[in-house]
Design an enzyme around this catalytic site. Sequence first.
Site, PDB file in Angstrom:
ATOM      1  N   GLY A   1       0.803  -1.213   0.000  1.00 25.29           N
ATOM      2  CA  GLY A   1       0.000   0.000   0.000  1.00 25.29           C
ATOM      3  C   GLY A   1       0.835   1.263   0.000  1.00 25.29           C
ATOM      4  CD  GLN A   2      -2.149   5.913  -1.273  1.00 27.44           C
ATOM      5  OE1 GLN A   2      -1.717   6.515  -2.251  1.00 27.44           O
ATOM      6  NE2 GLN A   2      -3.399   6.036  -0.883  1.00 27.44           N
TER       7      GLN A   2
ATOM      8  CB  THR B   1     -10.722   5.686   7.791  1.00 29.99           C
ATOM      9  OG1 THR B   1     -11.391   6.487   6.805  1.00 29.99           O
ATOM     10  CG2 THR B   1     -11.760   4.775   8.426  1.00 29.99           C
TER      11      THR B   1
ATOM     12  CE1 TYR C   1     -11.855   1.427   4.901  1.00 31.97           C
ATOM     13  CE2 TYR C   1     -12.868   3.593   4.928  1.00 31.97           C
ATOM     14  CZ  TYR C   1     -11.747   2.802   5.021  1.00 31.97           C
ATOM     15  OH  TYR C   1     -10.523   3.385   5.234  1.00 31.97           O
TER      16      TYR C   1
ATOM     17  CG  ASP D   1      -3.917 -13.101   3.875  1.00 27.27           C
ATOM     18  OD1 ASP D   1      -4.822 -12.350   4.294  1.00 27.27           O
ATOM     19  OD2 ASP D   1      -4.034 -13.795   2.846  1.00 27.27           O
TER      20      ASP D   1
END
Length: 299
Positions: free
Chosen positions: A11-12, A99, A123, A34
């Site tokens: 990921g970024q 988030t 989400y 994982d």
Amino acid sequence: MRPILVTGGGGQLAVALANLGGGRVQRVGRPGFDFDRPETLAATLRQVEPRMVVNAAAWTAVDAAEADEAAAARANTDGPARLAGLCAEAGIPLIHVSTDYVFDGDKGAPYLETDPTSPTGAYGRTKAAGEQAVLASCPQAIVLRTSWVYSATGRNFVRTMVEAGATRPVLRVVGDQRGCPTSADDLAAAILAIAERLDETGWRPGYGGIFHAAGTGEATWHGLAIAALEATGRPMPEVIAIRTEDWPTPARRPADSRLDCNRLEHVFGIRLPDWQPSVAGTVRRLLAGVTAPPGSDAR
């Protein structure tokens, strides 16, 4: 010194942490690490023996989560909870990335860490549950809520706008959602600064809990698109602001998810830079094909 283990290796944010942290950071990702294979978590910690963990692994496909909330929960709630428990057993800190989508966006002012969560989609629900699970499972846990993350690597809104603006004369972009654009490089620098503080002082009770960590300032998606396109130095396409209802999606996005980041500055002395210069720098690197931020020792 033992490394900082960073999950979500492709990921970024994980890439930015590796670029900035160099040999201090060890990235791991699937299939070796994982959340859908719980046995890989303990195996990875035994192998790496980190001094702390940054969990940047998550299900981030907001709309897809509506169709498979169980899978999103494994990645955003169950997996982080197991990881937090393993960190507690090892006696090491965990920095868990969350988030702004844990909020519904109806407050009308920047959200504080103490504001109640009220996610509007799968989400956000799974991320909110993950925050609480992490904090309950690990006494040395820091939850960093961030928002609107972009970088010169991976798929993100800034990259999409730069690419679309090169071929399309007209772009339609949502103009009634407001938030705090955040460079993955700036967020990575903040995380590494927190890690340095923990190395210097050891864990202190005031370090735990939830912190907001986002770019300084605010924008709409429309405003962010214009800033990214202007930074290219190319002829500007027409960028039309549209309403959320004009761009229907399976998941409802918060209309105003701005984050108040004063607690991060008060406790750790960290404030992320203004978003506009960071966007311009990211666009320059993107156009030049440079994926490592300036000053990194990435190879």
